[in-house]
Design a protein around this motif. Structure first.
Motif, PDB file in Angstrom:
ATOM      1  N   GLY A 114       0.823  -1.208   0.000  1.00 50.87           N
ATOM      2  CA  GLY A 114       0.000   0.000   0.000  1.00 50.87           C
ATOM      3  C   GLY A 114       0.854   1.253   0.000  1.00 50.87           C
ATOM      4  N   VAL A 115       1.934   1.249   0.773  1.00 48.16           N
ATOM      5  CA  VAL A 115       2.830   2.406   0.834  1.00 48.16           C
ATOM      6  C   VAL A 115       3.509   2.631  -0.512  1.00 48.16           C
ATOM      7  CG1 VAL A 115       4.973   3.253   1.862  1.00 48.16           C
ATOM      8  CG2 VAL A 115       3.184   2.305   3.319  1.00 48.16           C
ATOM      9  N   VAL A 116       3.891   1.554  -1.195  1.00 50.56           N
ATOM     10  CA  VAL A 116       4.473   1.696  -2.534  1.00 50.56           C
ATOM     11  C   VAL A 116       3.476   2.372  -3.477  1.00 50.56           C
ATOM     12  CG1 VAL A 116       5.346   0.445  -4.547  1.00 50.56           C
ATOM     13  CG2 VAL A 116       6.045  -0.254  -2.259  1.00 50.56           C
ATOM     14  N   THR A 124       9.056   8.336  -2.661  1.00 48.26           N
ATOM     15  CA  THR A 124       8.553   9.383  -3.549  1.00 48.26           C
ATOM     16  C   THR A 124       9.690  10.224  -4.113  1.00 48.26           C
ATOM     17  OG1 THR A 124       6.454   9.495  -2.346  1.00 48.26           O
ATOM     18  CG2 THR A 124       7.008  11.369  -3.730  1.00 48.26           C
ATOM     19  N   LEU A 125      10.707  10.499  -3.306  1.00 43.95           N
ATOM     20  CA  LEU A 125      11.867  11.222  -3.811  1.00 43.95           C
ATOM     21  C   LEU A 125      12.526  10.454  -4.959  1.00 43.95           C
ATOM     22  CD1 LEU A 125      13.585  12.514  -0.527  1.00 43.95           C
ATOM     23  CD2 LEU A 125      12.183  13.802  -2.138  1.00 43.95           C
ATOM     24  N   GLY A 126      12.616   9.142  -4.801  1.00 40.57           N
ATOM     25  CA  GLY A 126      13.185   8.331  -5.877  1.00 40.57           C
ATOM     26  C   GLY A 126      12.345   8.369  -7.139  1.00 40.57           C
ATOM     27  N   TRP A 127      11.020   8.257  -6.987  1.00 40.14           N
ATOM     28  CA  TRP A 127      10.139   8.304  -8.157  1.00 40.14           C
ATOM     29  C   TRP A 127      10.197   9.672  -8.835  1.00 40.14           C
ATOM     30  CZ3 TRP A 127       9.475   3.740  -9.495  1.00 40.14           C
ATOM     31  CH2 TRP A 127       9.024   2.733  -8.652  1.00 40.14           C
ATOM     32  N   ALA A 160       6.720  15.790  -1.059  1.00 36.35           N
ATOM     33  CA  ALA A 160       6.962  14.521  -0.365  1.00 36.35           C
ATOM     34  C   ALA A 160       7.591  14.744   0.996  1.00 36.35           C
ATOM     35  CB  ALA A 160       7.854  13.623  -1.219  1.00 36.35           C
ATOM     36  N   VAL A 161       8.523  15.686   1.086  1.00 33.32           N
ATOM     37  CA  VAL A 161       9.178  15.958   2.365  1.00 33.32           C
ATOM     38  C   VAL A 161       8.191  16.560   3.359  1.00 33.32           C
ATOM     39  CG1 VAL A 161      10.968  17.306   3.505  1.00 33.32           C
ATOM     40  CG2 VAL A 161      11.449  16.211   1.324  1.00 33.32           C
ATOM     41  N   ALA A 215       8.872   4.690   4.998  1.00 28.67           N
ATOM     42  CA  ALA A 215       9.629   4.678   3.744  1.00 28.67           C
ATOM     43  C   ALA A 215       8.996   5.533   2.651  1.00 28.67           C
ATOM     44  CB  ALA A 215       9.765   3.238   3.246  1.00 28.67           C
ATOM     45  N   GLN A 216       7.776   6.007   2.849  1.00 31.57           N
ATOM     46  CA  GLN A 216       7.054   6.671   1.754  1.00 31.57           C
ATOM     47  C   GLN A 216       7.748   7.923   1.228  1.00 31.57           C
ATOM     48  OE1 GLN A 216       2.832   7.057   2.383  1.00 31.57           O
ATOM     49  NE2 GLN A 216       2.659   8.738   0.911  1.00 31.57           N
TER      50      GLN A 216
END
Length: 342
Positions: free
Chosen positions: A68-70, A307-310, A151-152, A302-303
């Motif tokens: 769900g978090v992903v 999101t930063l990676g995406w 995201a932050v 981890a969310q």
């Protein structure tokens, strides 16, 4: 898990009537006491199976919550894609409409029970925060803010939810709780001011209100998971949004200018409706119900980093050094808060 009664305690001891003679079976059992011994292992077997299945159930719940978090971590990049072809109001209400239609099909196909009347006010609170208020305000914020910035800031959501839950239940958080919560909030505020040149932007204000609304929605939804299934909470909350989604989408499409749907815009809209709004929330609440709210909610740490990676992979955004550092600082504060509550 409740402790199982002992084999003797649960079965009791049979006492023959006064003056009755023991039958042949009783006499045999007196001569061979071991003949009655298998009853205890047989009664203890279900307890052993339950003890073995508990860790597996907890692991499955954590996996569901993590999935769900992903799904949630892709929400901001997908929303940014949807804004390439739709206005913020159109994107929000189309997202809600598509998710509500899919939820209607889901609850009808699987015959998901209708929640009791006493549940509907709290379903409305959950829906207004998670399915209406948060998507609308974050979509408005993403018109001027990058997904990494959003995201932050939204990384404070677990802290905000914990604070709401404590106030909602009348609990008195410890000084450690307040210290970590204030430190996390200070880190995010400092990051937002640094990124915006010393003054909060309109996007930051939108994100701040979105945090409060989503925290209330998450907390009330998690509380309902104790009485309803995750599919009931998500499915019927979305179905209840249909009377708002239909006219909202019609008015927004008619009045709001847009550049026309592009491939990115359509894919982004489909994801936030089916992936984030329906699938992600269903997995999330299911994970909360299986593994427990305290354990499963840890996966949300981890969310922001995901999101930063995406945002880099899908949108090509350039991250400032402050973004991942602030996200990690908030993660540490959340871990301290949750440890202080256990």
């Amino acid at each position: 898990m409740r402790d199982n009664d002992s084999a003797i305690g649960s079965q009791g001891v049979a006492v023959p009537p006064c003056g009755a003679e023991p039958d042949a079976t009783d006499a045999q059992s007196q001569r061979h006491p071991a003949a009655s011994a298998p009853a205890a292992p047989a009664a203890a077997a279900p307890a052993a199976r339950t003890a073995q299945s508990a860790p597996r159930a907890g692991g499955r719940g954590l996996l569901l919550a993590a999935l769900g978090v992903v799904c949630f971590s892709l929400t901001f990049p997908a929303t940014a894609w949807s804004l390439e072809g739709f206005g913020p109001w159109s994107a929000t209400f189309l997202r809600l409409l598509l998710a509500a239609v899919l939820a209607s099909v889901l609850v009808a196909a699987f015959r998901v029970p209708v929640p009791a009347r006493r549940h509907w006010p709290w379903l409305a609170v959950a829906a207004s925060g998670v399915m209406v208020g948060f998507p609308l305000l974050t979509t408005l914020a993403l018109q001027t803010s990058t997904t990494a910035h959003a995201a932050v800031v939204v990384g404070l959501l677990p802290l905000t939810t914990a604070l709401y839950s404590s106030l909602r239940t009348g609990a008195r958080p410890s000084r450690v709780f307040w210290g970590a919560a204030l430190a996390g909030a200070a880190a995010v505020i400092a990051f937002a001011l640094h990124e915006s040149g010393g003054a909060p932007t309109t996007g930051d204000l939108f994100l701040g209100v979105a945090l409060l609304l989503c925290a209330a929605g998450y907390a009330e939804g998690a509380r309902l998971v104790g009485e309803l299934t995750g599919t009931q909470v998500v499915g019927w909350s979305l179905v209840g949004c249909l009377p708002l989604a239909v006219p909202g989408a019609a008015v927004a499409l008619a009045l709001e200018p847009s550049g026309g749907p592009t491939v990115h815009a359509v894919l982004g809209l489909l994801w936030v409706a089916a992936g984030s709004q329906l699938l992600g929330l269903t997995l999330w609440y299911r994970g909360l119900s299986v593994a427990g709210v305290a354990r499963a909610s840890q996966t949300q740490l981890a969310q922001p980093l995901l999101t930063l990676g995406w945002s880099v992979l899908l949108l090509g955004e350039d991250l400032s050094a402050a973004a991942p550092l602030t996200a990690v600082a908030v993660l540490v504060c959340i871990a301290v808060v949750r440890r202080s509550r256990t």
